[in-house]
Write a protein that holds these residues in place. Structure first.
Motif, PDB file in Angstrom:
ATOM      1  N   PHE A 137     -41.348 -33.568  -8.819  1.00 42.91           N
ATOM      2  CA  PHE A 137     -41.213 -35.160  -7.835  1.00 42.91           C
ATOM      3  C   PHE A 137     -39.643 -35.327  -7.527  1.00 42.91           C
ATOM      4  O   PHE A 137     -38.968 -35.342  -8.391  1.00 42.91           O
ATOM      5  N   ARG A 138     -39.623 -35.348  -6.407  1.00 47.00           N
ATOM      6  CA  ARG A 138     -38.038 -35.739  -5.760  1.00 47.00           C
ATOM      7  C   ARG A 138     -38.364 -37.011  -4.854  1.00 47.00           C
ATOM      8  O   ARG A 138     -39.137 -37.072  -4.085  1.00 47.00           O
ATOM      9  N   GLY A 139     -37.260 -38.106  -5.280  1.00 40.43           N
ATOM     10  CA  GLY A 139     -37.482 -39.367  -4.571  1.00 40.43           C
ATOM     11  C   GLY A 139     -36.075 -40.097  -4.183  1.00 40.43           C
ATOM     12  O   GLY A 139     -35.129 -39.591  -4.943  1.00 40.43           O
ATOM     13  N   VAL A 140     -36.301 -40.841  -3.185  1.00 40.72           N
ATOM     14  CA  VAL A 140     -35.170 -41.594  -2.708  1.00 40.72           C
ATOM     15  C   VAL A 140     -35.865 -43.304  -2.833  1.00 40.72           C
ATOM     16  O   VAL A 140     -36.855 -43.286  -2.148  1.00 40.72           O
ATOM     17  N   THR A 141     -35.180 -44.320  -3.453  1.00 38.73           N
ATOM     18  CA  THR A 141     -35.802 -45.419  -3.325  1.00 38.73           C
ATOM     19  C   THR A 141     -34.773 -46.318  -3.114  1.00 38.73           C
ATOM     20  O   THR A 141     -33.589 -46.622  -3.711  1.00 38.73           O
TER      21      THR A 141
ATOM     22  N   ARG B 294     -40.531 -31.476 -13.046  1.00 37.59           N
ATOM     23  CA  ARG B 294     -39.187 -31.734 -13.052  1.00 37.59           C
ATOM     24  C   ARG B 294     -39.014 -32.874 -11.804  1.00 37.59           C
ATOM     25  O   ARG B 294     -39.913 -33.077 -10.976  1.00 37.59           O
ATOM     26  N   MET B 295     -38.285 -33.747 -12.339  1.00 38.95           N
ATOM     27  CA  MET B 295     -38.289 -35.170 -11.432  1.00 38.95           C
ATOM     28  C   MET B 295     -36.911 -35.355 -11.284  1.00 38.95           C
ATOM     29  O   MET B 295     -35.813 -35.449 -12.002  1.00 38.95           O
ATOM     30  N   GLU B 296     -36.603 -35.708  -9.760  1.00 40.42           N
ATOM     31  CA  GLU B 296     -35.082 -36.232  -9.392  1.00 40.42           C
ATOM     32  C   GLU B 296     -35.240 -37.362  -8.579  1.00 40.42           C
ATOM     33  O   GLU B 296     -36.220 -37.558  -7.750  1.00 40.42           O
ATOM     34  N   LEU B 297     -34.390 -38.452  -9.036  1.00 39.79           N
ATOM     35  CA  LEU B 297     -34.433 -39.621  -8.309  1.00 39.79           C
ATOM     36  C   LEU B 297     -33.294 -40.070  -7.923  1.00 39.79           C
ATOM     37  O   LEU B 297     -32.345 -40.129  -8.534  1.00 39.79           O
TER      38      LEU B 297
ATOM     39  N   GLU C  42     -33.719 -36.517 -13.762  1.00 44.18           N
ATOM     40  CA  GLU C  42     -32.304 -36.499 -13.082  1.00 44.18           C
ATOM     41  C   GLU C  42     -32.416 -37.691 -12.379  1.00 44.18           C
ATOM     42  O   GLU C  42     -32.917 -37.599 -11.320  1.00 44.18           O
ATOM     43  N   LEU C  43     -31.527 -38.882 -12.577  1.00 43.80           N
ATOM     44  CA  LEU C  43     -31.522 -39.928 -12.382  1.00 43.80           C
ATOM     45  C   LEU C  43     -30.158 -39.948 -11.417  1.00 43.80           C
ATOM     46  O   LEU C  43     -28.876 -39.528 -12.135  1.00 43.80           O
ATOM     47  N   ARG C  44     -29.763 -39.860  -9.968  1.00 38.01           N
ATOM     48  CA  ARG C  44     -28.656 -39.705  -9.232  1.00 38.01           C
ATOM     49  C   ARG C  44     -28.263 -41.056  -8.679  1.00 38.01           C
ATOM     50  O   ARG C  44     -29.357 -41.758  -8.197  1.00 38.01           O
ATOM     51  N   VAL C  45     -27.131 -41.334  -8.463  1.00 42.56           N
ATOM     52  CA  VAL C  45     -26.597 -42.587  -7.818  1.00 42.56           C
ATOM     53  C   VAL C  45     -25.826 -42.426  -6.689  1.00 42.56           C
ATOM     54  O   VAL C  45     -24.768 -41.442  -6.604  1.00 42.56           O
ATOM     55  N   THR C  46     -25.882 -42.924  -5.476  1.00 42.64           N
ATOM     56  CA  THR C  46     -25.120 -42.949  -4.292  1.00 42.64           C
ATOM     57  C   THR C  46     -24.582 -44.327  -4.117  1.00 42.64           C
ATOM     58  O   THR C  46     -25.019 -45.319  -4.191  1.00 42.64           O
ATOM     59  N   ASP C  47     -23.398 -44.071  -3.411  1.00 44.51           N
ATOM     60  CA  ASP C  47     -22.547 -45.467  -3.017  1.00 44.51           C
ATOM     61  C   ASP C  47     -23.291 -45.930  -1.748  1.00 44.51           C
ATOM     62  O   ASP C  47     -22.655 -47.092  -1.215  1.00 44.51           O
ATOM     63  N   GLU C  48     -23.784 -45.059  -1.150  1.00 47.54           N
ATOM     64  CA  GLU C  48     -24.244 -45.625   0.274  1.00 47.54           C
ATOM     65  C   GLU C  48     -25.478 -46.664   0.019  1.00 47.54           C
ATOM     66  O   GLU C  48     -26.148 -46.464  -0.945  1.00 47.54           O
TER      67      GLU C  48
END
Length: 189
Positions: free
Chosen positions: A70-74, A94-97, A125-131
């Motif tokens: 599961f890969r996502g962007v919200t 496996r999950m990435e957000l 895995e939680l990932r954070v973007t500055d955008e």
């Protein structure tokens, strides 16, 4: 030759018309899409008589059975999205957000239990973007979804598909966003 070009033009206009609600809020991310990708995608839009149609389509794609990946962007914080993800996560999923900083802060405030639970899952895995994110994205077991939101954060439309070209395009969008992000544990809060 002229006939073929005219037929291609008509096809492009018909696709743009069919995708107009999605493109009204997500045209920028479609600029680099391969020519035939959008025409291969399903479109689901909110309507006066069915304002939750895109959300219902999302939920039907995610399903309620465990998935492998599961890969996502919200760009939003949503109890419904949190609960749907919880239903499909198994011990080996496996999950990435990827979220932006605003979504991270709202998640921590609005759903502290879900946030804490996510941090202890080894496969998450939680990932954070500055955008600032203004679209959503989901890749789950061979299916790609891109969702459009209005300026108030309401889900207005989504496009999805499982054709290889569609999934490849959604994967490239995901990788583009992911490349601007860092894992939560590397973020200074």
């Amino acid at each position: 030759m002229v006939h073929d070009q005219y037929a291609e033009f008509i096809s492009t206009v018909e696709c743009a018309d069919r995708m107009s609600e999605f493109l009204a809020n997500a045209a920028e991310i479609c600029e680099g899409a391969p020519p035939d990708v959008l025409s291969q995608m399903n479109i689901t839009t909110a309507a006066d008589n069915d304002p939750h149609a895109p959300l219902n389509r999302y939920l039907s794609i995610v399903g309620n059975e465990p998935v492998d990946r599961f890969r996502g962007v919200t760009p939003i914080v949503s109890r419904v999205f949190n609960e749907s993800a919880k239903d499909v996560l198994a011990p080996d999923t496996r999950m990435e957000l990827v979220v932006d900083r605003d979504v991270l802060e709202r998640s921590m405030d609005a759903y502290p239990e879900s946030f804490e639970r996510a941090q202890v899952l080894d496969q998450f895995e939680l990932r954070v973007t500055d955008e600032n994110l203004d679209f959503g994205l989901l890749l789950v077991d061979g299916h790609g979804v891109v969702s459009a939101y209005d300026k108030h954060g309401n889900l207005t439309a989504l496009v999805d598909g499982d054709a290889p070209e569609v999934v490849s395009w959604v994967e490239s969008l995901y990788e583009s966003v992911c490349s601007t992000s860092i894992p939560l544990e590397q973020l200074e809060l």
